[in-house]
Design an enzyme around this catalytic site. Sequence first.
Site, PDB file in Angstrom:
ATOM      1  CG  ASP A   1     -28.284  31.600  13.161  1.00 24.84           C
ATOM      2  OD1 ASP A   1     -27.546  30.841  13.828  1.00 24.84           O
ATOM      3  OD2 ASP A   1     -28.019  32.817  12.971  1.00 24.84           O
TER       4      ASP A   1
ATOM      5  CB  ALA B   1     -24.543  44.028  24.877  1.00 23.29           C
TER       6      ALA B   1
ATOM      7  CG  ASP C   1     -27.195  38.105  14.730  1.00 22.11           C
ATOM      8  OD1 ASP C   1     -28.129  37.441  15.205  1.00 22.11           O
ATOM      9  OD2 ASP C   1     -26.026  38.027  15.146  1.00 22.11           O
TER      10      ASP C   1
HETATM   11  C1  GLA Z   1     -24.802  35.203  17.107  1.00 24.12           C
HETATM   12  C2  GLA Z   1     -24.705  34.895  15.615  1.00 24.12           C
HETATM   13  C3  GLA Z   1     -26.064  34.429  15.072  1.00 24.12           C
HETATM   14  C4  GLA Z   1     -26.661  33.312  15.912  1.00 24.12           C
HETATM   15  C5  GLA Z   1     -26.605  33.656  17.398  1.00 24.12           C
HETATM   16  C6  GLA Z   1     -27.028  32.507  18.259  1.00 24.12           C
HETATM   17  O1  GLA Z   1     -25.628  36.310  17.321  1.00 24.12           O
HETATM   18  O2  GLA Z   1     -24.272  36.021  14.894  1.00 24.12           O
HETATM   19  O3  GLA Z   1     -25.928  34.045  13.712  1.00 24.12           O
HETATM   20  O4  GLA Z   1     -25.995  32.101  15.649  1.00 24.12           O
HETATM   21  O5  GLA Z   1     -25.322  34.082  17.814  1.00 24.12           O
HETATM   22  O6  GLA Z   1     -28.341  32.154  18.022  1.00 24.12           O
END
Ligand code: GLA
Length: 375
Positions: free
Chosen positions: A26, A109, A158
Site C-alpha cells: 500500500d 494481532a 487499514d
Molecule cells: C500494516 C500497515 C498497512 C500495511 C500493512 C502491510 O497493517 O498499517 O498500511 O502496510 O501493514 O500490508
Amino acid sequence: MYLFDNPPAISASAPGRANLIGEHIDYAGGVVLPFAISARTKVGVSPRSDKTIRIRSHQTKDQIEIQRYEIAKWRGPTWARYPLGVLHFLGADLPGLDIEIDGNVPRGAGLSSSAALECSLALALNEYFTLGFFPLELAKIAQRAEIEYVGMPCGLMDQAASILSKANMILQFDCLTLESTYLPFDLEAHDLGILIIDSQVKHKLVDGGYASRFRACESARIALGLDSLRHLTPKLLEEAKLDPIIRKRVSHVVGEMQRVEETERALVSEDFHEVGALMNASHASLRDLYEVSCEELDLATDIAREVGALGARMMGGGFGGSAIVLTPKHLESKIMDEVEKAFANQNYAPPRHYSEKPGVGARIQEKETFAFKSS
Ligand code: GLA
C-alpha cells in the site's frame, strides 16, 4: 455501563480488517484487496462546555484528561495517541469532549485495531459536528494521525478498509489513485470459509522492522527515479542497480503487485484454487524476500495447506500477528485442531482463530440499539 455520567451524545463503530492479498504494497502505491472483519471498535462522544478532553477505555481501564491546547505537544501513552491524533488532524475548532472506547478487535494481532479506533472516532466527530469530510478524507486523516502523531509509518490500506468496506465484498483499493471498487466474495455460495489464525505473537509495528521495509521501498523509488514503485516493471527491476537487500524487498513488491492483478482476475472468474495458489505465493515472498514472517506464522500456514486449505498466508505488517486461510468450509475445524496440536508440540502459546466473512465498514451506531457492554 457507561464510563461517564451520561450516555454518549453520538456513537460510531468501525471494524478491524483482513487482507486477502496485496501485502506491504500500500505504501508503495499498489492495489490491495482487504475487507472488514466482524470485530469492531466502538467510540462514544459527548461534547463538554469547557476545553477538557477526557478519554477512557473499557479495555485498558486507562484514562487521560488533558486540555485541548495541550494536544499538539502531548506525548502520553500510545493507546491515547490514536484518538488524540485524529482530533489533532481533523483540524476543526471543537469543544471539550468526553470520549469512551470499547471494542473487541484484538490488539497487536495484525487486524488493525488502531485503524478501527481512529476511524470510529473520526466518523463520530464528522457526523456530530457536521464537519463535511468525505469517507476517504476521514481515512486519510486517520492515517495521518498514525504517521505523524503516533509516529508509526503506514500506508492507507487499514483505514480505507475500516471506512469503506461492504458486506460480502472485497474492497479493491488503489493506493496510487485512491480509487475504490468492490469485488463480490460470497463465501457461502461456494462453501468456502476464511479463517483468521492469530499466532499470539504480539507484533509491535512501532518496533522498527516495518519502518525499515517502508524506508527500503522509498530509497529504491528515489534511486530508480520513479514517482511510484507501481511503475516498476519486472524488466526495469532486472536491469536496475540496487543493493542486494533492497532488491529482495522490491522484488516482493513487484511480484505482489502482479499477484494482486491475477487475484482480481481469479475472483471475477470464481477460480478460488487460483486465488489460494496466489495467497501461498504471497506468503513465500513475504517470508523469503520481504522477511516479515515468523516461525509461528510459517507453521500455521504450512499446516493449513497440508490439511487442505486452498491458500494460506501471513497477513498485515508481520513479525507476528495473524494469518489468513482460504479453505473449504468443512475443513475449518480440522485445520484449527491440527494447528493447535502443532503449536503445542513446539511449546508455542495457543493460537486463537476467527471464522470470518467480509463485513461492513464504519457506521454511526443507532442510539436505540447501542449499549456498551458491561465490564
Ligand atoms: C500494516 C500497515 C498497512 C500495511 C500493512 C502491510 O497493517 O498499517 O498500511 O502496510 O501493514 O500490508
